[in-house]
Enzyme design. Structure first.
Site, PDB file in Angstrom:
ATOM      1  N   TYR A  42       0.862  -1.190   0.000  1.00  0.00           N
ATOM      2  CA  TYR A  42       0.000   0.000   0.000  1.00  0.00           C
ATOM      3  C   TYR A  42       0.893   1.231   0.000  1.00  0.00           C
ATOM      4  O   TYR A  42       1.924   1.274   0.686  1.00  0.00           O
ATOM      5  CB  TYR A  42      -0.898   0.035   1.242  1.00  0.00           C
ATOM      6  CG  TYR A  42      -1.593   1.375   1.426  1.00  0.00           C
ATOM      7  CD1 TYR A  42      -2.823   1.630   0.833  1.00  0.00           C
ATOM      8  CD2 TYR A  42      -0.989   2.386   2.162  1.00  0.00           C
ATOM      9  CE1 TYR A  42      -3.440   2.859   0.978  1.00  0.00           C
ATOM     10  CE2 TYR A  42      -1.602   3.628   2.302  1.00  0.00           C
ATOM     11  CZ  TYR A  42      -2.820   3.852   1.714  1.00  0.00           C
ATOM     12  OH  TYR A  42      -3.421   5.077   1.847  1.00  0.00           O
ATOM     13  N   GLU A  69      -3.409   7.637  -3.996  1.00  0.00           N
ATOM     14  CA  GLU A  69      -3.394   6.383  -3.233  1.00  0.00           C
ATOM     15  C   GLU A  69      -3.263   5.211  -4.197  1.00  0.00           C
ATOM     16  O   GLU A  69      -4.061   5.088  -5.127  1.00  0.00           O
ATOM     17  CB  GLU A  69      -4.674   6.253  -2.410  1.00  0.00           C
ATOM     18  CG  GLU A  69      -4.692   5.036  -1.503  1.00  0.00           C
ATOM     19  CD  GLU A  69      -5.943   4.971  -0.652  1.00  0.00           C
ATOM     20  OE1 GLU A  69      -5.840   5.159   0.563  1.00  0.00           O
ATOM     21  OE2 GLU A  69      -7.032   4.735  -1.222  1.00  0.00           O
TER      22      GLU A  69
END
Length: 397
Positions: free
Chosen positions: A118, A206
């Site tokens: 991530y 993101e």
């Protein structure tokens, strides 16, 4: 302004960020041609079929499928297009899928297993510095990782005077436990991602998952991009990417009327001039036992036309049980705003919810008298405490 995944990836590619090849379609009959086009560029035999909506958690809702044949590409595209996709971020109503991304499959077998990470780039509001937040545990359960194992979330703050430095990109790759080709690929990836974030005037980039393939390539397998609305005048090409069908219709209408409006989940509508006063007004509503239904800043030119438009937008929210108008008369005179409220009230006709008007500042006393003499069913106040008590009264708290 939020972007679709495919739009965010198009921007990332401009800055050298590696992303899978993909084609966006709006009709199911375009799926096979799209898959073949992707295969011609990549020689892939597996495709990802991905719903394009402004919400995360699409995989959990059935909006992301892995197709291992052209027949499956066709089937999944047909199933997903037009579906009402419900995810943890859409609420129970879900969102209709109007576009699908047919993308190169990057979870192929090789010398090692693929690994999901991530990574997000955003502003750290406490320090006022940009920050890269990342984790070794990416994928669909990143929220659980943050909640249950916060020690697996790393943060790298960037000093604005010098920017992202090489040792920081190396530290990120090291914390992700990479080596060799993947280590070098990750340092380049981080550098390019941060460059994209800064150059686009973004508030969020993101990447989840950020994928290391089985042959140690680094890909942005997904992208969530939010651009700063206040900077879009510098990026007309990005402004053209806005998908109004994905945005709240009341927020779209307010933006067209040059009103600053954000839909919330409460029961008391707010109409205020000035962002700071709007925040204080929402606090007053909560103290009074209510919940703000919106943020709405009519600005310094709160004339009759703007006030009427604001009323109409607030009244479109079925959850609104009362409206609090809180105006500070500095640049604009309170009696002028009061006249605008009276005119708007008459033009709209019957308003089904109580209205509380608090006017303070230039000509506040005259404004209060004007409203009281109008014959309209409007509660007026001058002090914030009075407004709070009236909110409590009309809500029955």
């Amino acid at each position: 302004m939020n972007l679709h995944e495919y739009q965010g990836k198009a921007i990332l590619r401009q800055f050298g960020v590696a992303t899978p090849e993909g084609v966006v379609i709006e009709k199911a009959e375009e799926a096979l041609a799209a898959a073949n086009k992707v295969s011609e560029k990549t020689n892939c035999t597996v495709w990802a079929v991905k719903a394009q909506i402004h919400a995360g958690g699409r995989g959990k809702g059935g909006g992301v499928k892995i197709a291992k044949s052209l027949d499956e590409v066709q089937k999944f595209a047909s199933d997903i297009l037009g579906m009402n996709l419900v995810t943890p971020q859409t609420g129970s109503k879900g969102k209709k899928v109007n576009k699908v991304l047919i993308e190169q499959g990057v979870y192929y077998k090789g010398a090692s297993e693929p690994k999901e990470f991530y990574m997000g780039v955003l502003l750290h509001r406490q320090t006022g510095k940009n920050m890269i937040m990342y984790s070794t545990e990416g994928g669909m359960s990143i929220e659980e990782v943050a909640e249950k194992t916060p020690h697996l979330i790393f943060k790298e703050e960037i000093e604005p005077s010098v920017g992202l430095l090489p040792y920081q990109t190396r530290r990120i790759a090291f914390n992700l436990k990479l080596s060799g080709k993947a280590f070098k690929g990750m340092t380049k990836f981080v550098e390019s991602l941060y460059s994209a974030f800064q150059s686009c005037d973004a508030s969020l980039f993101e990447i989840n998952p950020l994928l290391k393939t089985s042959d140690d390539l680094i890909f942005a397998a997904d992208s969530k991009v939010t651009l700063d609305d206040n900077a879009l005048f510098r990026h007309p090409d990005y402004e053209a990417m806005r998908d109004l069908s994905e945005e709240n219709s009341m927020e779209v209408e307010a933006r067209e009327a040059d009103l600053n409006y954000v839909k919330l989940d409460g029961n008391v509508g707010c109409m205020v001039n000035g962002a700071g006063l709007a925040m204080a007004t929402m606090d007053i509503i909560k103290v009074s036992g209510g919940e703000p239904a919106n943020f709405l800043d009519v600005g310094g030119t709160a004339n009759a036309e703007r006030v009427e438009k604001a009323f109409r937008i607030i009244l479109k929210d079925p959850n609104v049980k009362a409206i609090l108008v809180n105006i500070f008369g500095g640049i604009v005179r309170c009696d002028r705003v009061a006249q605008g409220i009276v005119d708007a009230y008459k033009n709209i006709g019957k308003i089904p919810v109580p209205i509380i008007v608090r006017l303070q500042g230039t000509n506040a006393v005259e404004a209060k008298k004007l409203i009281e003499q109008s014959g309209l069913k409007v509660e007026s106040a001058i002090l914030l405490r009075e407004a709070a008590d009236l909110v409590k009264k009309v809500l029955g708290n």
